[in-house]
Design a protein around this motif. Sequence first.
Motif, short mmCIF file in Angstrom:
data_model
loop_
_atom_site.label_atom_id
_atom_site.label_comp_id
_atom_site.label_asym_id
_atom_site.label_seq_id
_atom_site.Cartn_x
_atom_site.Cartn_y
_atom_site.Cartn_z
N ASP A 7 -12.54 -10.78 -3.73
CA ASP A 7 -13.85 -11.36 -3.97
C ASP A 7 -13.79 -12.85 -3.63
OD1 ASP A 7 -16.54 -11.52 -4.90
OD2 ASP A 7 -15.83 -12.35 -6.79
N SER A 8 -14.96 -13.46 -3.52
CA SER A 8 -15.00 -14.91 -3.32
C SER A 8 -14.44 -15.65 -4.53
CB SER A 8 -16.44 -15.34 -3.06
OG SER A 8 -17.27 -14.88 -4.11
N PRO A 38 -18.51 -20.86 -3.85
CA PRO A 38 -19.18 -19.60 -3.55
C PRO A 38 -19.26 -19.30 -2.06
CG PRO A 38 -20.81 -21.31 -3.88
CD PRO A 38 -19.46 -21.96 -4.08
N TYR A 39 -19.30 -18.02 -1.72
CA TYR A 39 -19.56 -17.62 -0.34
C TYR A 39 -21.06 -17.53 -0.08
CZ TYR A 39 -14.70 -15.94 0.43
OH TYR A 39 -13.35 -15.83 0.59
N GLY A 40 -21.80 -17.43 -1.18
CA GLY A 40 -23.22 -17.09 -1.09
C GLY A 40 -24.09 -18.06 -0.31
N CYS A 70 -17.08 -8.43 -3.05
CA CYS A 70 -18.11 -9.45 -2.88
C CYS A 70 -19.25 -8.91 -2.01
CB CYS A 70 -17.47 -10.66 -2.21
SG CYS A 70 -18.60 -12.00 -1.90
N ASN A 71 -20.45 -8.98 -2.54
CA ASN A 71 -21.61 -8.52 -1.78
C ASN A 71 -21.83 -9.35 -0.54
OD1 ASN A 71 -23.55 -6.56 -3.63
ND2 ASN A 71 -22.16 -7.83 -4.82
N THR A 72 -21.62 -10.66 -0.67
CA THR A 72 -21.84 -11.55 0.47
C THR A 72 -20.88 -11.20 1.61
OG1 THR A 72 -22.48 -13.27 -1.09
CG2 THR A 72 -21.97 -13.97 1.16
N CYS A 181 -24.91 -8.49 -6.56
CA CYS A 181 -23.95 -9.60 -6.62
C CYS A 181 -22.96 -9.26 -7.72
CB CYS A 181 -24.68 -10.91 -6.93
SG CYS A 181 -23.57 -12.28 -7.24
N THR A 182 -21.70 -9.59 -7.48
CA THR A 182 -20.63 -9.23 -8.41
C THR A 182 -20.90 -9.65 -9.86
OG1 THR A 182 -19.59 -11.27 -7.72
CG2 THR A 182 -18.74 -9.23 -6.76
N1 DGN Z 1 -19.09 -12.58 -5.16
C1 DGN Z 1 -20.34 -13.08 -4.64
C2 DGN Z 1 -21.26 -11.92 -4.30
O1 DGN Z 1 -21.11 -10.81 -4.83
O2 DGN Z 1 -22.14 -12.12 -3.47
C3 DGN Z 1 -21.02 -13.97 -5.65
C4 DGN Z 1 -20.31 -15.27 -5.82
C5 DGN Z 1 -20.55 -16.17 -4.65
O3 DGN Z 1 -19.76 -16.24 -3.76
N2 DGN Z 1 -21.66 -16.84 -4.67
#
Ligand code: DGN
Length: 258
Positions: A7-8, A38-40, A70-72, A181-182
């Motif tokens: 994950d991020s 964050p990756y977001g 991570c969803n992103t 999102c996680t």
């Molecule tokens: N893990 C990121 C996600 O699920 O999109 C959320 C945290 C992030 O990088 N902003």
Amino acid sequence: APIGIFDSGVGGLTVMRKLIQIMPEENIVYFGDTARVPYGNKSKETVLRYTRQIIRFLETKQVKAIVIACNTASAYALHEVEKELPIPILGVIQPGAIAAVESSRNQRIGVIGTYATIASRAYESSIKKINPQIEVFNKACPLFVPFVEEGMLEDVLTDGIIVRYLEELRNSNIDTLMLGCTHYPLLRSSIEKFMGSGVTCVDPSEVTSLEVKKILQAKNLLNTQNQHPKYEFYVSDSAQKMVEFANMIMPFQIENVQ
Ligand code: DGN
């Protein structure tokens, strides 16, 4: 061989705890990119580069499959990296979309996530690929992440942000809300309270974990004789934050973060 998950940052632990619940006899290696979270808000190119680096690291741990929690990163990178790997790699978007479509009766689904996840429209296109009739209502909720990381899961300030972000969705007659999102599953009860009983929240981690199990089973790679599974945690920044967050949400105490 272990399952690799990344994950991020620390949020992917919500997915790891589901993996453990569904496959209690698997060894798992978790990598959290806490130095670059964050990756977001980052570009696709950057998220893809980070993802490739982390996959290379997990490969040195001899993982037999990789889960992008991570969803992103799932939205931006899965499509590219799955072509480059000899082992199965899964993201959370497609399993999540399947679960959301199954849950919806009125064909109106809300999707919430980071700016990047929403901008990628990855959930929307996965949902519409399954059923083009479904109407998707998107909303980026970037402030949820820092509030969860502060442990403010039930808090008047968090409730205020929930109202601000979700009021429009509440008025749009959706019956299903994708927690894209996680971190959002940790706000589930506050979000459900606000959205009311007519809305079902969908957490992609469960369907994703079931999908991982199915793939490992099909490849005869599922561990069934492991009474003492090993969990390893790696982070790219200091371990402190990871330990605190993990001990807030995991069913056991963790110490060995590297
Ligand atoms: N893990 C990121 C996600 O699920 O999109 C959320 C945290 C992030 O990088 N902003």
